[in-house]
Scaffold this motif. Structure first.
Motif, PDB file in Angstrom:
ATOM      1  N   ASP A 240       9.001 -17.845 -15.117  1.00 54.07           N
ATOM      2  CA  ASP A 240       7.929 -17.890 -16.248  1.00 54.07           C
ATOM      3  C   ASP A 240       6.830 -17.814 -15.543  1.00 54.07           C
ATOM      4  O   ASP A 240       5.822 -17.194 -16.188  1.00 54.07           O
ATOM      5  N   VAL A 241       6.464 -18.344 -14.444  1.00 58.76           N
ATOM      6  CA  VAL A 241       5.334 -18.267 -13.677  1.00 58.76           C
ATOM      7  C   VAL A 241       5.533 -17.281 -12.345  1.00 58.76           C
ATOM      8  O   VAL A 241       6.543 -17.563 -11.613  1.00 58.76           O
ATOM      9  N   VAL A 242       4.665 -16.264 -12.204  1.00 58.57           N
ATOM     10  CA  VAL A 242       4.992 -15.344 -10.978  1.00 58.57           C
ATOM     11  C   VAL A 242       3.572 -15.472 -10.164  1.00 58.57           C
ATOM     12  O   VAL A 242       2.511 -15.929 -10.420  1.00 58.57           O
ATOM     13  N   ARG A 243       3.693 -15.003  -8.973  1.00 59.82           N
ATOM     14  CA  ARG A 243       2.665 -14.618  -8.115  1.00 59.82           C
ATOM     15  C   ARG A 243       2.308 -13.158  -7.899  1.00 59.82           C
ATOM     16  O   ARG A 243       3.113 -12.271  -7.601  1.00 59.82           O
ATOM     17  N   VAL A 244       1.062 -12.967  -8.175  1.00 59.51           N
ATOM     18  CA  VAL A 244       0.686 -11.593  -8.338  1.00 59.51           C
ATOM     19  C   VAL A 244      -0.207 -11.467  -6.987  1.00 59.51           C
ATOM     20  O   VAL A 244      -1.177 -12.036  -6.878  1.00 59.51           O
ATOM     21  N   VAL A 245       0.281 -10.444  -6.016  1.00 62.32           N
ATOM     22  CA  VAL A 245      -0.676  -9.981  -5.002  1.00 62.32           C
ATOM     23  C   VAL A 245      -1.598  -8.671  -5.465  1.00 62.32           C
ATOM     24  O   VAL A 245      -0.772  -7.486  -5.684  1.00 62.32           O
ATOM     25  N   ARG A 246      -2.862  -8.741  -5.227  1.00 62.79           N
ATOM     26  CA  ARG A 246      -3.764  -7.766  -5.672  1.00 62.79           C
ATOM     27  C   ARG A 246      -4.550  -7.230  -4.287  1.00 62.79           C
ATOM     28  O   ARG A 246      -4.553  -7.977  -3.543  1.00 62.79           O
ATOM     29  N   MET A 247      -4.566  -5.810  -4.020  1.00 64.98           N
ATOM     30  CA  MET A 247      -5.238  -5.574  -2.938  1.00 64.98           C
ATOM     31  C   MET A 247      -6.372  -4.481  -3.693  1.00 64.98           C
ATOM     32  O   MET A 247      -6.199  -3.301  -4.022  1.00 64.98           O
ATOM     33  N   GLY A 248      -7.614  -5.289  -3.847  1.00 63.59           N
ATOM     34  CA  GLY A 248      -8.772  -4.404  -4.298  1.00 63.59           C
ATOM     35  C   GLY A 248      -8.171  -3.886  -5.784  1.00 63.59           C
ATOM     36  O   GLY A 248      -7.435  -4.645  -6.381  1.00 63.59           O
ATOM     37  N   ASP A 249      -8.558  -2.921  -6.238  1.00 61.99           N
ATOM     38  CA  ASP A 249      -8.112  -2.188  -7.324  1.00 61.99           C
ATOM     39  C   ASP A 249      -7.216  -1.011  -7.068  1.00 61.99           C
ATOM     40  O   ASP A 249      -6.649  -0.471  -8.135  1.00 61.99           O
TER      41      ASP A 249
ATOM     42  N   LEU B 179       0.867  -1.242   0.058  1.00 61.29           N
ATOM     43  CA  LEU B 179       0.150   0.089   0.118  1.00 61.29           C
ATOM     44  C   LEU B 179       0.731   1.085   0.132  1.00 61.29           C
ATOM     45  O   LEU B 179       0.659   2.171  -0.717  1.00 61.29           O
ATOM     46  N   LEU B 180       2.031   1.252   0.702  1.00 61.31           N
ATOM     47  CA  LEU B 180       2.771   2.296   0.850  1.00 61.31           C
ATOM     48  C   LEU B 180       3.508   2.649  -0.595  1.00 61.31           C
ATOM     49  O   LEU B 180       3.702   3.789  -0.882  1.00 61.31           O
ATOM     50  N   HIS B 181       3.943   1.672  -1.337  1.00 57.79           N
ATOM     51  CA  HIS B 181       4.648   1.653  -2.466  1.00 57.79           C
ATOM     52  C   HIS B 181       3.713   2.329  -3.594  1.00 57.79           C
ATOM     53  O   HIS B 181       3.988   3.253  -4.183  1.00 57.79           O
ATOM     54  N   LYS B 182       2.568   2.016  -3.594  1.00 57.61           N
ATOM     55  CA  LYS B 182       1.582   2.696  -4.575  1.00 57.61           C
ATOM     56  C   LYS B 182       1.127   3.962  -4.065  1.00 57.61           C
ATOM     57  O   LYS B 182       1.190   4.826  -4.801  1.00 57.61           O
ATOM     58  N   ALA B 183       0.955   4.117  -2.828  1.00 60.08           N
ATOM     59  CA  ALA B 183       0.677   5.786  -2.201  1.00 60.08           C
ATOM     60  C   ALA B 183       1.904   6.703  -2.699  1.00 60.08           C
ATOM     61  O   ALA B 183       1.698   7.642  -3.005  1.00 60.08           O
ATOM     62  N   LEU B 184       3.012   6.114  -2.552  1.00 59.44           N
ATOM     63  CA  LEU B 184       4.130   6.737  -2.767  1.00 59.44           C
ATOM     64  C   LEU B 184       4.106   7.420  -4.280  1.00 59.44           C
ATOM     65  O   LEU B 184       4.558   8.466  -4.640  1.00 59.44           O
ATOM     66  N   ARG B 185       3.816   6.284  -5.120  1.00 60.99           N
ATOM     67  CA  ARG B 185       3.693   6.544  -6.708  1.00 60.99           C
ATOM     68  C   ARG B 185       2.659   7.537  -7.088  1.00 60.99           C
ATOM     69  O   ARG B 185       2.673   8.541  -7.658  1.00 60.99           O
ATOM     70  N   ASN B 186       1.552   7.618  -6.224  1.00 65.05           N
ATOM     71  CA  ASN B 186       0.250   8.378  -6.472  1.00 65.05           C
ATOM     72  C   ASN B 186       0.794   9.733  -6.008  1.00 65.05           C
ATOM     73  O   ASN B 186       0.441  10.773  -6.668  1.00 65.05           O
ATOM     74  N   VAL B 187       1.622   9.817  -5.007  1.00 66.73           N
ATOM     75  CA  VAL B 187       1.915  11.377  -4.303  1.00 66.73           C
ATOM     76  C   VAL B 187       3.052  12.097  -5.041  1.00 66.73           C
ATOM     77  O   VAL B 187       3.153  13.199  -5.522  1.00 66.73           O
TER      78      VAL B 187
ATOM     79  N   ARG C 180      -1.802   9.253   5.117  1.00 67.95           N
ATOM     80  CA  ARG C 180      -3.582   9.140   4.926  1.00 67.95           C
ATOM     81  C   ARG C 180      -4.006   8.156   3.752  1.00 67.95           C
ATOM     82  O   ARG C 180      -5.087   7.309   4.069  1.00 67.95           O
ATOM     83  N   ILE C 181      -3.060   8.203   2.643  1.00 66.19           N
ATOM     84  CA  ILE C 181      -3.838   7.448   1.361  1.00 66.19           C
ATOM     85  C   ILE C 181      -3.671   5.904   1.974  1.00 66.19           C
ATOM     86  O   ILE C 181      -4.805   4.970   1.988  1.00 66.19           O
ATOM     87  N   VAL C 182      -2.426   5.472   2.655  1.00 68.52           N
ATOM     88  CA  VAL C 182      -2.500   4.037   3.071  1.00 68.52           C
ATOM     89  C   VAL C 182      -3.688   3.658   4.256  1.00 68.52           C
ATOM     90  O   VAL C 182      -4.262   2.679   4.135  1.00 68.52           O
ATOM     91  N   ASN C 183      -3.858   4.714   5.210  1.00 68.60           N
ATOM     92  CA  ASN C 183      -4.953   4.383   6.211  1.00 68.60           C
ATOM     93  C   ASN C 183      -6.383   4.273   5.497  1.00 68.60           C
ATOM     94  O   ASN C 183      -7.087   3.253   5.858  1.00 68.60           O
ATOM     95  N   ASP C 184      -6.531   4.908   4.385  1.00 67.95           N
ATOM     96  CA  ASP C 184      -7.587   4.911   3.918  1.00 67.95           C
ATOM     97  C   ASP C 184      -7.972   3.827   2.983  1.00 67.95           C
ATOM     98  O   ASP C 184      -8.889   3.032   3.283  1.00 67.95           O
ATOM     99  N   GLN C 185      -6.803   3.078   2.726  1.00 66.12           N
ATOM    100  CA  GLN C 185      -6.917   1.741   2.022  1.00 66.12           C
ATOM    101  C   GLN C 185      -7.250   0.654   3.040  1.00 66.12           C
ATOM    102  O   GLN C 185      -7.786  -0.335   2.452  1.00 66.12           O
TER     103      GLN C 185
ATOM    104  N   ASN D 265     -10.052  -6.632  -0.219  1.00 67.82           N
ATOM    105  CA  ASN D 265      -9.694  -7.912  -0.219  1.00 67.82           C
ATOM    106  C   ASN D 265      -8.167  -8.037  -0.735  1.00 67.82           C
ATOM    107  O   ASN D 265      -8.044  -7.334  -1.817  1.00 67.82           O
ATOM    108  N   VAL D 266      -7.489  -8.802  -0.469  1.00 72.82           N
ATOM    109  CA  VAL D 266      -6.436  -9.230  -0.784  1.00 72.82           C
ATOM    110  C   VAL D 266      -6.104 -10.568  -1.669  1.00 72.82           C
ATOM    111  O   VAL D 266      -6.597 -11.611  -1.001  1.00 72.82           O
ATOM    112  N   SER D 267      -5.892 -10.817  -2.730  1.00 77.00           N
ATOM    113  CA  SER D 267      -5.768 -12.291  -3.416  1.00 77.00           C
ATOM    114  C   SER D 267      -4.364 -12.474  -3.998  1.00 77.00           C
ATOM    115  O   SER D 267      -3.686 -11.374  -4.276  1.00 77.00           O
TER     116      SER D 267
END
Length: 567
Positions: free
Chosen positions: A341-350, A259-267, A304-309, A315-317
């Motif tokens: 060749d095969v990787v593991r994708v971690v998604r947190m909602g959208d 969540l932090l990584h994505k928030a940093l890119r957003n800001v 704030r963005i991280v805490n909002d999420q 849901n985390v998949s």
């Protein structure tokens, strides 16, 4: 440098390169500003390094020419030092040496390079006590099946035991050892996430406490720990169980890292890339590419963005898919990371999607809270954020509350009145310091007047020697400025003791300077008697003393020192 270009210039070429390549690589145009800025910063920093290296190279060249003359050979060890410390390519060193008629001991340089490679290889091989595992092939050690994504406890068999640097068939109570299992729920330290803790229990009740888990180069999980009770032998059937509470705390921190990584890119912008991380129970450290310190409002926005999420309860998949498919979906991959060749994708909602092999929550709400503790620099163009989650935030808040209560108790007020009382005390302190300073200045001016009244005449220049204490250096300078503005030939030397320090100030009026008085040389000679140093302009100069017990000896020498200067 060799062409005489002494300013950064490579970053100016970015515009052209981006323009020519943006059709094939559209991300260049998208990140143009960040690319230009990073290249400029790197170029400026490297220019300083090159300057330091050139100074060292020229110094060594002069020494070599003085000792051996032209056609001498430059030591390979020195060329390696330039390469290793200052980033000098050996070809550049050879070119610079050739211009001075010198040859390079290339064999010596290559030998130093090989030694460094050997040391680096040895360091990689000496992976703690499991150097044997590094040398053993994957076939010899067998495989470890990791089931920790879905299981916290599993049945297993001991495949290998290492103790005292060698493979053992059996370990007894109190012994520290490494155990390899054929199946394990223990996550091995990887991708910045620390290894699991827990227990390995045999069928006869023996207990092995696992305190760390690492991976051998072949991917096998190495369980570090101590035999708490009973004994273990190779081939024993055991139950391996992780510390679930600790695993959950680690998952809170790891999911918060995404969540932090994505928030940093957003800001901050899309140029932000992960440059390293450490994920511990309810605590994380995250390094990322960015060329300047974050502003307080940016830090607040990210938090704030991280805490909002987290509050959104995303849901985390975690799903496995081909690498190409993951890239096509825009999943964030770490630059320089090797993926299969095969990787593991971690998604947190959208909100977030990253390639990751770590353990995570199933919903962001379970992270509880997220709090940034610090933001700092760790290298050129790399920043670091340290943060806490879950119980770590509660601990942080509890400690803050405790400190507030202690402060309030010390000031005899309630925590709610603490700010008002602190402001009141601050104003009172400022007023007291102002009054103290006023008194000190008045007292000092009295000392200056007394010194002027008893000033000595040294070859036509009045000399005043003044001892003061309890003043700041700024006030001392102001007193000196008042004296040096006089029209008479006057020199003064002040000795100030404050905060266990000794400071000297010498001043000379314009008529005194015309007679040969030099305040900088005078104060330097005075301070030297006490083991200090300093100097400055002819009309005003400051120096620091060291041995306060020699202050009187230094001041007694002022008249004779001044006499030698006067024409």
């Amino acid at each position: 440098k060799l062409l005489g270009i002494d300013r950064p210039f490579l970053y100016e070429v970015c515009e052209t390169v981006i323009h020519e390549s943006k059709d094939a690589y559209p991300e260049l145009a998208q990140r143009k500003d960040a690319i230009v800025q990073v290249i400029k910063v790197e170029e400026e920093r490297f220019a300083k390094t090159i300057d330091a290296g050139l100074a060292l190279l020229n110094e060594k060249i002069e020494e070599l020419l003085a000792a051996e003359g032209k056609n001498a050979t430059f030591p390979g060890s020195e060329a390696f030092r330039l390469y290793d410390t200052f980033g000098f390519p050996v070809d550049l060193t050879e070119e610079l040496l050739a211009e001075r008629g010198l040859a390079l001991d290339r064999e010596g340089f290559d030998a130093c390079m090989n030694e460094q490679r050997t040391r680096a290889r040895a360091a990689r091989m000496a992976a703690g006590d499991f150097g044997w595992a590094v040398e053993g092939s994957a076939e010899e050690l067998g495989e470890t099946k990791f089931v920790g994504y879905t299981e916290t406890e599993t049945k297993s068999v001991i495949a290998h035991i290492l103790a005292d640097g060698e493979e053992r068939g059996r370990i007894e109570p109190g012994e520290t050892a490494i155990i390899l299992l054929d199946v394990t729920p223990f996550y091995a330290e990887s991708g910045g996430q620390v290894g699991d803790h827990g227990k390995i229990v045999s069928e006869n009740g023996a207990v092995f406490a696992v305190t760390d888990v690492k991976k051998a180069p072949g991917g096998q999980h190495l369980h570090f720990g101590t035999v708490e009770s009973g004994s273990f032998s190779m081939g024993d059937k055991v139950t391996a169980a992780i510390d679930v509470s600790r695993r959950k705390a680690i998952a809170r921190a790891h999911s918060s890292t995404h969540l932090l990584h994505k928030a940093l890119r957003n800001v901050l912008g899309a140029h932000v890339q992960q440059a390293g991380s450490l994920v511990e129970p309810d605590r994380l450290r995250f390094d990322f590419s960015h060329f300047e310190a974050m502003k307080p409002e940016q830090i607040a926005d990210v938090e704030r963005i991280v805490n909002d999420q987290i509050l959104e309860g995303l849901n985390v998949s975690c799903t496995e898919m081909p690498l190409n498919e993951a890239r096509a979906q825009g999943v964030t991959a770490l630059f320089g990371e090797k993926y299969g060749d095969v990787v593991r994708v971690v998604r947190m909602g959208d909100f977030s999607a990253e390639l990751c092999g770590g353990t995570h929550l199933d919903n962001t709400a379970k992270a509880g809270l997220f709090r940034i503790v610090s933001e700092s620099s760790v290298a050129a163009g790399v920043r670091r954020i340290e943060a806490v989650t879950g119980a770590g935030v509660l601990t942080l808040l509890s400690e803050a509350e405790s400190r507030l209560a202690e402060a309030a108790d010390a000031l005899k007020v309630s925590p709610h009145d603490l700010v008002r009382r602190v402001n009141q005390l601050s104003n009172e302190l400022k007023q007291a310091l102002k009054e103290k300073e006023t008194f000190a200045v008045q007292s000092a001016k009295g000392s200056v007047s007394d010194a002027l009244a008893s000033a000595k005449d040294v070859k036509g220049v009045k000399l005043a020697v003044i001892e003061l204490s309890g003043l700041s250096v700024d006030i001392l300078r102001r007193l000196g400025d008042e004296l040096k503005s006089r029209n008479e030939a006057l020199a003064a030397v002040f000795a100030l003791e404050y905060e266990d320090k000794l400071q000297f100030l010498a001043v000379a009026t314009k008529p005194a300077v015309e007679k040969g008085v030099h305040a900088g040389q005078l104060v330097k000679a005075v301070a030297a008697i006490t083991g200090g140093n300093g100097g400055g302009r002819p009309d005003s100069a400051l120096a620091g003393g060291k041995d306060a017990s020699k202050k009187q000896e230094a001041l007694a020498a002022v008249p004779s020192l001044l006499e030698t200067m006067i024409k």
